[in-house]
Design a protein around this motif. Structure first.
Motif, PDB file in Angstrom:
ATOM      1  N   PRO A   8      -0.843 -66.498   1.641  1.00 35.04           N
ATOM      2  CA  PRO A   8      -1.484 -67.637   2.302  1.00 35.04           C
ATOM      3  C   PRO A   8      -0.525 -68.343   3.256  1.00 35.04           C
ATOM      4  N   GLY A   9      -1.078 -68.997   4.259  1.00 32.38           N
ATOM      5  CA  GLY A   9      -0.227 -69.763   5.163  1.00 32.38           C
ATOM      6  C   GLY A   9      -1.020 -70.338   6.307  1.00 32.38           C
ATOM      7  N   SER A  10      -0.304 -71.077   7.152  1.00 31.26           N
ATOM      8  CA  SER A  10      -0.937 -71.669   8.335  1.00 31.26           C
ATOM      9  C   SER A  10      -0.901 -70.683   9.505  1.00 31.26           C
ATOM     10  N   PHE A  11       0.188 -69.939   9.609  1.00 36.50           N
ATOM     11  CA  PHE A  11       0.344 -68.910  10.655  1.00 36.50           C
ATOM     12  C   PHE A  11       0.002 -69.458  12.046  1.00 36.50           C
ATOM     13  N   ASP A  76     -10.613 -71.965   2.916  1.00 35.65           N
ATOM     14  CA  ASP A  76     -10.301 -73.384   2.740  1.00 35.65           C
ATOM     15  C   ASP A  76     -10.289 -73.687   1.251  1.00 35.65           C
ATOM     16  N   GLY A  77      -9.760 -74.846   0.908  1.00 38.98           N
ATOM     17  CA  GLY A  77      -9.645 -75.195  -0.502  1.00 38.98           C
ATOM     18  C   GLY A  77      -8.326 -74.726  -1.074  1.00 38.98           C
ATOM     19  N   LEU A  78      -8.317 -74.572  -2.397  1.00 37.55           N
ATOM     20  CA  LEU A  78      -7.068 -74.235  -3.081  1.00 37.55           C
ATOM     21  C   LEU A  78      -6.743 -72.749  -2.961  1.00 37.55           C
ATOM     22  N   THR A  79      -5.464 -72.483  -2.759  1.00 36.14           N
ATOM     23  CA  THR A  79      -4.999 -71.093  -2.662  1.00 36.14           C
ATOM     24  C   THR A  79      -5.341 -70.308  -3.934  1.00 36.14           C
ATOM     25  N   VAL A  80      -5.126 -70.929  -5.105  1.00 39.97           N
ATOM     26  CA  VAL A  80      -5.398 -70.191  -6.360  1.00 39.97           C
ATOM     27  C   VAL A  80      -6.878 -69.841  -6.497  1.00 39.97           C
ATOM     28  N   VAL A  92       1.856 -64.170  -2.468  1.00 40.94           N
ATOM     29  CA  VAL A  92       3.122 -63.795  -1.827  1.00 40.94           C
ATOM     30  C   VAL A  92       3.590 -64.941  -0.945  1.00 40.94           C
ATOM     31  N   ARG A  93       4.884 -65.225  -1.011  1.00 43.77           N
ATOM     32  CA  ARG A  93       5.482 -66.192  -0.085  1.00 43.77           C
ATOM     33  C   ARG A  93       6.836 -65.647   0.357  1.00 43.77           C
ATOM     34  N   GLY A  94       7.262 -66.061   1.524  1.00 42.37           N
ATOM     35  CA  GLY A  94       8.567 -65.638   2.035  1.00 42.37           C
ATOM     36  C   GLY A  94       9.591 -66.739   1.808  1.00 42.37           C
ATOM     37  N   THR A 110       3.116 -75.338  -9.559  1.00 46.83           N
ATOM     38  CA  THR A 110       1.827 -76.060  -9.563  1.00 46.83           C
ATOM     39  C   THR A 110       0.674 -75.061  -9.569  1.00 46.83           C
ATOM     40  N   ASN A 111       0.803 -74.008  -8.773  1.00 49.79           N
ATOM     41  CA  ASN A 111      -0.246 -72.982  -8.756  1.00 49.79           C
ATOM     42  C   ASN A 111      -0.376 -72.322 -10.126  1.00 49.79           C
ATOM     43  N   ARG A 112       0.763 -72.085 -10.771  1.00 44.95           N
ATOM     44  CA  ARG A 112       0.712 -71.450 -12.088  1.00 44.95           C
ATOM     45  C   ARG A 112       0.080 -72.387 -13.126  1.00 44.95           C
TER      46      ARG A 112
HETATM   47  O1  PNS Z   1       2.407 -71.693   6.179  1.00 39.20           O
HETATM   48  P1  PNS Z   1       2.498 -72.886   5.290  1.00 39.20           P
HETATM   49  O2  PNS Z   1       1.949 -74.096   6.003  1.00 39.20           O
HETATM   50  O3  PNS Z   1       3.885 -73.078   4.751  1.00 39.20           O
HETATM   51  O4  PNS Z   1       1.531 -72.582   4.032  1.00 39.20           O
HETATM   52  C1  PNS Z   1       1.307 -73.579   3.051  1.00 39.20           C
HETATM   53  C2  PNS Z   1       0.129 -73.175   2.155  1.00 39.20           C
HETATM   54  C3  PNS Z   1      -1.085 -72.844   2.984  1.00 39.20           C
HETATM   55  C4  PNS Z   1       0.512 -71.948   1.338  1.00 39.20           C
HETATM   56  C5  PNS Z   1      -0.155 -74.354   1.182  1.00 39.20           C
HETATM   57  O5  PNS Z   1      -0.244 -75.536   1.910  1.00 39.20           O
HETATM   58  C6  PNS Z   1      -1.437 -74.151   0.394  1.00 39.20           C
HETATM   59  O6  PNS Z   1      -1.488 -73.321  -0.513  1.00 39.20           O
HETATM   60  N1  PNS Z   1      -2.508 -74.907   0.754  1.00 39.20           N
HETATM   61  C7  PNS Z   1      -3.836 -74.748   0.209  1.00 39.20           C
HETATM   62  C8  PNS Z   1      -4.195 -75.929  -0.694  1.00 39.20           C
HETATM   63  C9  PNS Z   1      -3.511 -75.771  -2.035  1.00 39.20           C
HETATM   64  O7  PNS Z   1      -3.732 -74.822  -2.763  1.00 39.20           O
HETATM   65  N2  PNS Z   1      -2.647 -76.758  -2.361  1.00 39.20           N
HETATM   66  C10 PNS Z   1      -1.885 -76.765  -3.583  1.00 39.20           C
HETATM   67  C11 PNS Z   1      -0.592 -76.008  -3.403  1.00 39.20           C
HETATM   68  S1  PNS Z   1       0.403 -76.136  -4.857  1.00 39.20           S
END
Ligand code: PNS
Length: 161
Positions: A8-11, A76-80, A92-94, A110-112
């Motif tokens: 995930p990301g803004s890209f 949109d919304g939460l990544t998880v 995955v994150r870099g 937090t995601n976990r």
């Molecule tokens: O490219 P970025 O801006 O560093 O990516 C950040 C991103 C998109 C991974 C983070 O902001 C995200 O996961 N946002 C979605 C909302 C969410 O799940 N927030 C709680 C994250 S603990």
């Protein structure tokens, strides 16, 4: 069993550092979904559909061998929640430098906490891309500077337009 990872990301825009991470993830996972966040709090340089199209072009051009296993989508919304929706057990994150670590660790924990079955996997960006950031690229591009050494050709073309 197909191992799916969500990146995930803004890209905004995708950089060579992102491409590096996508390529590394594609070497480990069967399916990699690059998820472009719809973030109502930020005003992006590139529209959402431009970011998705640019990433798709960049993956096809720069990672042709893995392109068939890499999907690009917006969410949109939460990544998880999105990870769960697409059947991804991994995020995955870099990591470029130690300065990324604190915020990335906070996000991973937090995601976990929200979703214990989804793990975050970090890839170290290659050293030559460790200095790159989308915000710097954006700033340079907005002043008409040359970012062609920092972003994939697809993004350089898009930024020129
Ligand atoms: O490219 P970025 O801006 O560093 O990516 C950040 C991103 C998109 C991974 C983070 O902001 C995200 O996961 N946002 C979605 C909302 C969410 O799940 N927030 C709680 C994250 S603990």
């Amino acid at each position: 069993m197909t191992r799916t990872a969500l990146y995930p990301g803004s890209f905004d825009p995708i950089t060579l550092g992102h491409i590096d991470v996508i390529g590394r993830a594609a070497g480990v996972f069967d399916r990699v979904v690059v998820g472009v966040l719809v973030n109502p709090k930020k005003t992006p340089l590139l529209e959402l559909n431009e970011r998705v199209t640019t990433i798709r072009e960049a993956v096809d051009e720069d990672l042709p061998a893995s392109a068939g296993r890499i999907e690009v989508a917006s969410f949109d919304g939460l990544t998880v929640d999105y990870a769960q929706q697409i059947g991804a057990s991994f995020i995955v994150r870099g990591l470029r430098a130690i300065s990324d670590f604190e915020s990335e660790m906070q996000m991973a924990h937090t995601n976990r906490k929200m979703h214990p079955d989804i793990d975050t996997i970090f890839f170290m960006t290659s050293l030559e891309h460790a200095y790159l950031s989308s915000s710097l690229v954006k700033e340079i591009a907005s002043f008409g500077g040359d970012v062609s050494q920092m972003v994939p050709s697809a993004a350089a073309r898009r930024l020129r337009r």
